[in-house]
Design a protein around this motif. Structure first.
Motif, short mmCIF file in Angstrom:
data_model
loop_
_atom_site.label_atom_id
_atom_site.label_comp_id
_atom_site.label_asym_id
_atom_site.label_seq_id
_atom_site.Cartn_x
_atom_site.Cartn_y
_atom_site.Cartn_z
N GLY A 96 0.83 -1.20 0.00
CA GLY A 96 0.00 0.00 0.00
C GLY A 96 0.86 1.24 0.00
O GLY A 96 1.68 1.44 0.90
N GLY A 97 0.74 2.08 -1.04
CA GLY A 97 1.52 3.29 -1.12
C GLY A 97 3.01 3.00 -1.10
O GLY A 97 3.49 2.08 -1.78
N SER A 125 -2.01 -1.03 -3.86
CA SER A 125 -3.07 -0.04 -3.67
C SER A 125 -2.46 1.34 -3.47
O SER A 125 -1.53 1.51 -2.68
CB SER A 125 -3.94 -0.41 -2.46
OG SER A 125 -4.64 -1.62 -2.70
N PHE A 126 -3.03 2.33 -4.19
CA PHE A 126 -2.52 3.70 -4.13
C PHE A 126 -3.69 4.68 -4.08
O PHE A 126 -4.81 4.34 -4.45
CB PHE A 126 -1.67 4.02 -5.37
CG PHE A 126 -0.52 3.09 -5.58
CD1 PHE A 126 0.72 3.36 -5.03
CD2 PHE A 126 -0.67 1.94 -6.34
CE1 PHE A 126 1.79 2.51 -5.23
CE2 PHE A 126 0.40 1.07 -6.54
CZ PHE A 126 1.63 1.36 -5.98
N ARG A 127 -3.40 5.89 -3.64
CA ARG A 127 -4.40 6.95 -3.71
C ARG A 127 -4.60 7.38 -5.15
O ARG A 127 -5.72 7.65 -5.59
CB ARG A 127 -3.97 8.15 -2.86
CG ARG A 127 -4.02 7.90 -1.37
CD ARG A 127 -3.64 9.14 -0.59
NE ARG A 127 -3.75 8.93 0.84
CZ ARG A 127 -3.45 9.82 1.76
NH1 ARG A 127 -2.97 11.01 1.40
NH2 ARG A 127 -3.58 9.54 3.04
N SER A 128 -3.47 7.48 -5.89
CA SER A 128 -3.54 7.92 -7.28
C SER A 128 -2.57 7.09 -8.10
O SER A 128 -2.55 5.87 -7.98
CB SER A 128 -3.25 9.42 -7.39
OG SER A 128 -3.51 9.90 -8.70
N THR A 155 -5.07 -1.05 -7.46
CA THR A 155 -6.25 -0.24 -7.14
C THR A 155 -5.80 1.19 -6.87
O THR A 155 -4.72 1.41 -6.33
CB THR A 155 -7.00 -0.76 -5.89
OG1 THR A 155 -6.22 -0.53 -4.72
CG2 THR A 155 -7.31 -2.24 -6.02
N THR A 156 -6.62 2.14 -7.26
CA THR A 156 -6.38 3.56 -6.96
C THR A 156 -7.69 4.16 -6.46
O THR A 156 -8.76 3.88 -6.99
CB THR A 156 -5.88 4.33 -8.18
OG1 THR A 156 -6.78 4.13 -9.29
CG2 THR A 156 -4.50 3.87 -8.60
N GLU A 157 -7.58 5.00 -5.45
CA GLU A 157 -8.77 5.60 -4.87
C GLU A 157 -9.47 6.52 -5.86
O GLU A 157 -10.70 6.66 -5.83
CB GLU A 157 -8.42 6.35 -3.59
CG GLU A 157 -7.98 5.43 -2.45
CD GLU A 157 -7.70 6.20 -1.19
OE1 GLU A 157 -8.34 7.25 -0.95
OE2 GLU A 157 -6.83 5.76 -0.40
N ASP A 158 -8.67 7.18 -6.73
CA ASP A 158 -9.27 8.12 -7.68
C ASP A 158 -9.59 7.48 -9.03
O ASP A 158 -10.07 8.15 -9.94
CB ASP A 158 -8.37 9.34 -7.87
CG ASP A 158 -7.02 9.00 -8.48
OD1 ASP A 158 -6.78 7.81 -8.82
OD2 ASP A 158 -6.18 9.91 -8.63
N LYS A 174 -10.87 1.10 -9.52
CA LYS A 174 -11.16 2.23 -8.65
C LYS A 174 -11.67 1.71 -7.30
O LYS A 174 -12.62 0.95 -7.23
CB LYS A 174 -12.21 3.15 -9.27
CG LYS A 174 -12.51 4.38 -8.42
CD LYS A 174 -13.48 5.32 -9.09
CE LYS A 174 -13.71 6.56 -8.23
NZ LYS A 174 -14.65 7.52 -8.87
N MET A 186 -10.37 0.50 -3.09
CA MET A 186 -9.29 0.14 -2.18
C MET A 186 -9.14 -1.38 -2.13
O MET A 186 -9.90 -2.12 -2.77
CB MET A 186 -9.57 0.73 -0.79
CG MET A 186 -9.71 2.25 -0.82
SD MET A 186 -10.19 2.98 0.77
CE MET A 186 -8.67 2.74 1.71
#
Length: 281
Positions: A141-142, A165-168, A186-189, A195, A197
């Motif tokens: 994650g990140g 998994s990333f935010r963007s 996966t990306t939160e945005d 799309k 988490m």
């Protein structure tokens, strides 16, 4: 000057030279440091920084620096002449590291900590003989993608699934797609991959071993998913690499204390890798 201690994994404390630094995503830098100490003579006859094992980290500090202590940074890649770190710029210490350029120097202490056990070794230690394929999931994650990505290169091609998994925008996945049985991003945005988490794509019950590193909320979810799978009869076992604030990196200050079912442990020297069934998040 490079000074070694008597840790199970040889540790060095020295200055090394930056070979390159590149921003690979907003606020995320890939920093490559040489393994040769800046000083021509190393104490104890050591001519290079010891090779890190998968899961270990280093304490890094820029030279010169306005901070007193180094910052714990996981190893992303390493070879005979260099070590590559992925650094998220989030405070003064990491901002100084991210500002370094080729030819600059940094203070380095390490490698520090325990390691990710290979699936075959973990199965043997747990008396879990596997007649068929050992099902393995790596989860990052990140910035936590760095150590599990490095670990993946110790595993046979096609022997693991990789979840990132990333935010963007994703990063740190070079070479993974060609080696993993399955790569899920996966990306939160929604800028890449699925799309959402990790819970949207991950099923712990589908695996025998899960290796994860990332922010505490993600690790808490992974631990819970493993516990649910075990309660339902799955033999899955997890190993979590924790991200904690650290000061000394030597186990003396107790600033990175982690709660476990066996009492408090120090993330820097007892970890950073813990059995998911033992750590309390």
């Amino acid at each position: 000057m490079c000074e070694h201690t008597h840790d199970p994994f040889p540790r060095a404390a020295c200055a090394v030279r930056v070979l390159s630094s590149l921003e690979i995503a907003p606020g995320v830098f890939s920093l490559v440091a040489g393994r040769s100490p800046v000083s021509s003579t190393a104490t104890g006859g050591a001519s290079s920084v010891p090779a890190p094992a998968a899961g270990q980290f280093f304490m890094l500090r820029a030279r010169p620096s306005g901070v007193l202590l180094g910052r714990p940074i996981s190893v992303y890649r390493s070879d005979d002449s260099s070590i590559t770190f992925l650094i998220l710029k989030k405070g003064r210490g990491t901002a100084e590291l991210c500002a370094l350029r080729a030819g600059d120097e940094l203070d380095l202490v390490g490698p520090i900590g325990n390691i990710f056990p290979l699936p075959s070794n973990a199965a043997a230690d747990a008396n879990q003989p596997h007649r068929g394929e050992i099902r393995v999931a790596l989860v990052g994650g990140g910035i936590g993608v760095a150590p599990v990505s490095g670990f993946s290169f110790l595993l046979a091609e096609g022997s693991f699934d990789f979840y990132a998994s990333f935010r963007s925008a994703p990063y740190g996945l070079e070479g993974i797609d060609a080696r993993a049985k399955k790569l899920v991003v996966t990306t939160e945005d929604g800028s890449a991959g699925v799309k959402g988490m990790l819970p949207a794509v991950f099923d712990a019950a589908a695996y025998d071993f899960v290796y994860a590193c990332g922010p505490t909320p993600m690790l808490r979810y992974v631990k819970g998913a493993i516990e649910e799978a075990v309660a339902a009869g799955s033999p899955v076992r997890g190993f979590l690499s924790l991200e904690e604030h650290m000061a000394c990196g030597a186990g003396a200050c107790l600033g990175c204390t982690v709660r476990t079912i066996n009492g408090n442990r120090r993330c820097c020297v007892d970890g950073p890798v813990f059995d998911a069934s033992e750590v309390i998040l």
